[in-house]
Design a protein around this motif. Structure first.
Motif, PDB file in Angstrom:
ATOM      1  N   GLU A  26      25.809  24.386 -16.115  1.00  0.00           N
ATOM      2  CA  GLU A  26      26.847  25.410 -15.928  1.00  0.00           C
ATOM      3  C   GLU A  26      28.192  24.737 -15.932  1.00  0.00           C
ATOM      4  O   GLU A  26      28.363  23.709 -15.294  1.00  0.00           O
ATOM      5  CB  GLU A  26      26.688  26.036 -14.533  1.00  0.00           C
ATOM      6  N   GLU A  27      29.150  25.336 -16.574  1.00  0.00           N
ATOM      7  CA  GLU A  27      30.440  24.650 -16.748  1.00  0.00           C
ATOM      8  C   GLU A  27      31.574  25.403 -16.055  1.00  0.00           C
ATOM      9  O   GLU A  27      32.051  26.364 -16.626  1.00  0.00           O
ATOM     10  CB  GLU A  27      30.709  24.546 -18.236  1.00  0.00           C
ATOM     11  N   PRO A  28      32.082  25.030 -14.916  1.00  0.00           N
ATOM     12  CA  PRO A  28      31.434  24.263 -13.823  1.00  0.00           C
ATOM     13  C   PRO A  28      30.463  25.160 -13.048  1.00  0.00           C
ATOM     14  O   PRO A  28      30.458  26.378 -13.286  1.00  0.00           O
ATOM     15  CB  PRO A  28      32.613  23.843 -12.948  1.00  0.00           C
ATOM     16  N   PRO A  29      29.673  24.613 -12.134  1.00  0.00           N
ATOM     17  CA  PRO A  29      28.714  25.432 -11.379  1.00  0.00           C
ATOM     18  C   PRO A  29      29.387  26.636 -10.706  1.00  0.00           C
ATOM     19  O   PRO A  29      30.489  26.514 -10.176  1.00  0.00           O
ATOM     20  CB  PRO A  29      28.166  24.462 -10.326  1.00  0.00           C
ATOM     21  N   ALA A  30      28.699  27.788 -10.734  1.00  0.00           N
ATOM     22  CA  ALA A  30      29.249  29.051 -10.204  1.00  0.00           C
ATOM     23  C   ALA A  30      29.734  28.905  -8.768  1.00  0.00           C
ATOM     24  O   ALA A  30      30.799  29.404  -8.411  1.00  0.00           O
ATOM     25  CB  ALA A  30      28.201  30.154 -10.316  1.00  0.00           C
ATOM     26  N   GLU A  31      28.950  28.211  -7.937  1.00  0.00           N
ATOM     27  CA  GLU A  31      29.319  28.040  -6.522  1.00  0.00           C
ATOM     28  C   GLU A  31      30.672  27.330  -6.397  1.00  0.00           C
ATOM     29  O   GLU A  31      31.513  27.703  -5.589  1.00  0.00           O
ATOM     30  CB  GLU A  31      28.228  27.232  -5.798  1.00  0.00           C
ATOM     31  N   LEU A  32      30.884  26.329  -7.238  1.00  0.00           N
ATOM     32  CA  LEU A  32      32.133  25.556  -7.196  1.00  0.00           C
ATOM     33  C   LEU A  32      33.313  26.427  -7.634  1.00  0.00           C
ATOM     34  O   LEU A  32      34.390  26.373  -7.046  1.00  0.00           O
ATOM     35  CB  LEU A  32      32.000  24.314  -8.084  1.00  0.00           C
ATOM     36  N   VAL A  33      33.093  27.262  -8.646  1.00  0.00           N
ATOM     37  CA  VAL A  33      34.150  28.160  -9.122  1.00  0.00           C
ATOM     38  C   VAL A  33      34.474  29.194  -8.037  1.00  0.00           C
ATOM     39  O   VAL A  33      35.629  29.435  -7.720  1.00  0.00           O
ATOM     40  CB  VAL A  33      33.712  28.870 -10.424  1.00  0.00           C
ATOM     41  N   ARG A  34      33.436  29.766  -7.442  1.00  0.00           N
ATOM     42  CA  ARG A  34      33.599  30.843  -6.464  1.00  0.00           C
ATOM     43  C   ARG A  34      34.241  30.334  -5.175  1.00  0.00           C
ATOM     44  O   ARG A  34      35.201  30.882  -4.679  1.00  0.00           O
ATOM     45  CB  ARG A  34      32.225  31.446  -6.178  1.00  0.00           C
ATOM     46  N   GLU A  35      33.681  29.254  -4.637  1.00  0.00           N
ATOM     47  CA  GLU A  35      34.120  28.740  -3.329  1.00  0.00           C
ATOM     48  C   GLU A  35      35.248  27.714  -3.437  1.00  0.00           C
ATOM     49  O   GLU A  35      35.831  27.345  -2.435  1.00  0.00           O
ATOM     50  CB  GLU A  35      32.939  28.065  -2.598  1.00  0.00           C
ATOM     51  N   LYS A  36      35.486  27.203  -4.634  1.00  0.00           N
ATOM     52  CA  LYS A  36      36.431  26.100  -4.891  1.00  0.00           C
ATOM     53  C   LYS A  36      35.947  24.774  -4.270  1.00  0.00           C
ATOM     54  O   LYS A  36      36.591  23.750  -4.392  1.00  0.00           O
ATOM     55  CB  LYS A  36      37.844  26.402  -4.356  1.00  0.00           C
ATOM     56  N   MET A  37      34.821  24.834  -3.555  1.00  0.00           N
ATOM     57  CA  MET A  37      34.238  23.628  -2.945  1.00  0.00           C
ATOM     58  C   MET A  37      32.725  23.747  -3.061  1.00  0.00           C
ATOM     59  O   MET A  37      32.199  24.851  -3.114  1.00  0.00           O
ATOM     60  CB  MET A  37      34.600  23.552  -1.464  1.00  0.00           C
ATOM     61  N   MET A  38      32.047  22.605  -3.073  1.00  0.00           N
ATOM     62  CA  MET A  38      30.589  22.635  -3.154  1.00  0.00           C
ATOM     63  C   MET A  38      30.020  21.344  -2.581  1.00  0.00           C
ATOM     64  O   MET A  38      30.519  20.258  -2.878  1.00  0.00           O
ATOM     65  CB  MET A  38      30.159  22.779  -4.612  1.00  0.00           C
ATOM     66  N   GLU A  39      28.984  21.494  -1.753  1.00  0.00           N
ATOM     67  CA  GLU A  39      28.292  20.308  -1.247  1.00  0.00           C
ATOM     68  C   GLU A  39      27.270  19.868  -2.286  1.00  0.00           C
ATOM     69  O   GLU A  39      26.590  20.705  -2.884  1.00  0.00           O
ATOM     70  CB  GLU A  39      27.566  20.636   0.064  1.00  0.00           C
ATOM     71  N   CYS A  40      27.188  18.578  -2.494  1.00  0.00           N
ATOM     72  CA  CYS A  40      26.162  18.037  -3.377  1.00  0.00           C
ATOM     73  C   CYS A  40      26.011  16.556  -3.039  1.00  0.00           C
ATOM     74  O   CYS A  40      26.398  16.127  -1.955  1.00  0.00           O
ATOM     75  CB  CYS A  40      26.504  18.263  -4.849  1.00  0.00           C
ATOM     76  N   HIS A  41      25.432  15.787  -3.945  1.00  0.00           N
ATOM     77  CA  HIS A  41      25.289  14.342  -3.759  1.00  0.00           C
ATOM     78  C   HIS A  41      25.896  13.656  -4.969  1.00  0.00           C
ATOM     79  O   HIS A  41      25.992  14.243  -6.047  1.00  0.00           O
ATOM     80  CB  HIS A  41      23.817  13.951  -3.635  1.00  0.00           C
TER      81      HIS A  41
END
Length: 126
Positions: A26-41
């Motif tokens: 996904e370019e960028p991941p939906a969660e990152l677009v929606r929240e402007k932040m995303m937890e990952c590794h």
């Protein structure tokens, strides 16, 4: 900067910025677009353990990566690779880094210890 030892705080950082991230699914991941932040590794060397982080999306498609705990020897030009579970989300080249743990400690020490002149100004309690 030549650090005095392998584990000197000057080698550790917990903030970095990439160039525009190349996202895989996904370019960028939906969660990152929606929240402007995303937890990952993320990791920046092939066989290193994954480090928990929070990505913050910038307007230009780059991200700020805030690490849960500082990592050693991150260098501009290396690639930050992002994962969610087993899935590789994408990667971006590391462009800039935040201050080292050493620099942050120096700043903290300066704030906490008043200068001698300031101590001299303080009237003794009567």
């Amino acid at each position: 900067l030549k650090a005095p030892s392998r584990d000197h705080p000057a080698l550790y950082r917990d903030l970095l910025r990439t160039n525009r991230v190349h996202w895989i699914a996904e370019e960028p991941p939906a969660e990152l677009v929606r929240e402007k932040m995303m937890e990952c590794h993320f990791r920046f060397r092939h066989q290193m353990a994954l480090v928990p982080c929070v990505l913050t999306l910038n307007q230009d498609g780059s991200v700020w990566v805030t690490l849960v705990k500082p990592a050693r020897a991150i260098t501009p030009g290396q690639f930050a690779v992002f994962y969610k579970g087993d899935e590789c989300l994408g990667s971006g080249k590391i462009l800039r880094m935040g201050p080292s743990v050493y620099t942050l400690q120096q700043g903290k020490n300066q704030e906490e210890s008043p200068k001698k002149e300031e101590i001299d100004k303080i009237e003794p309690a009567t």
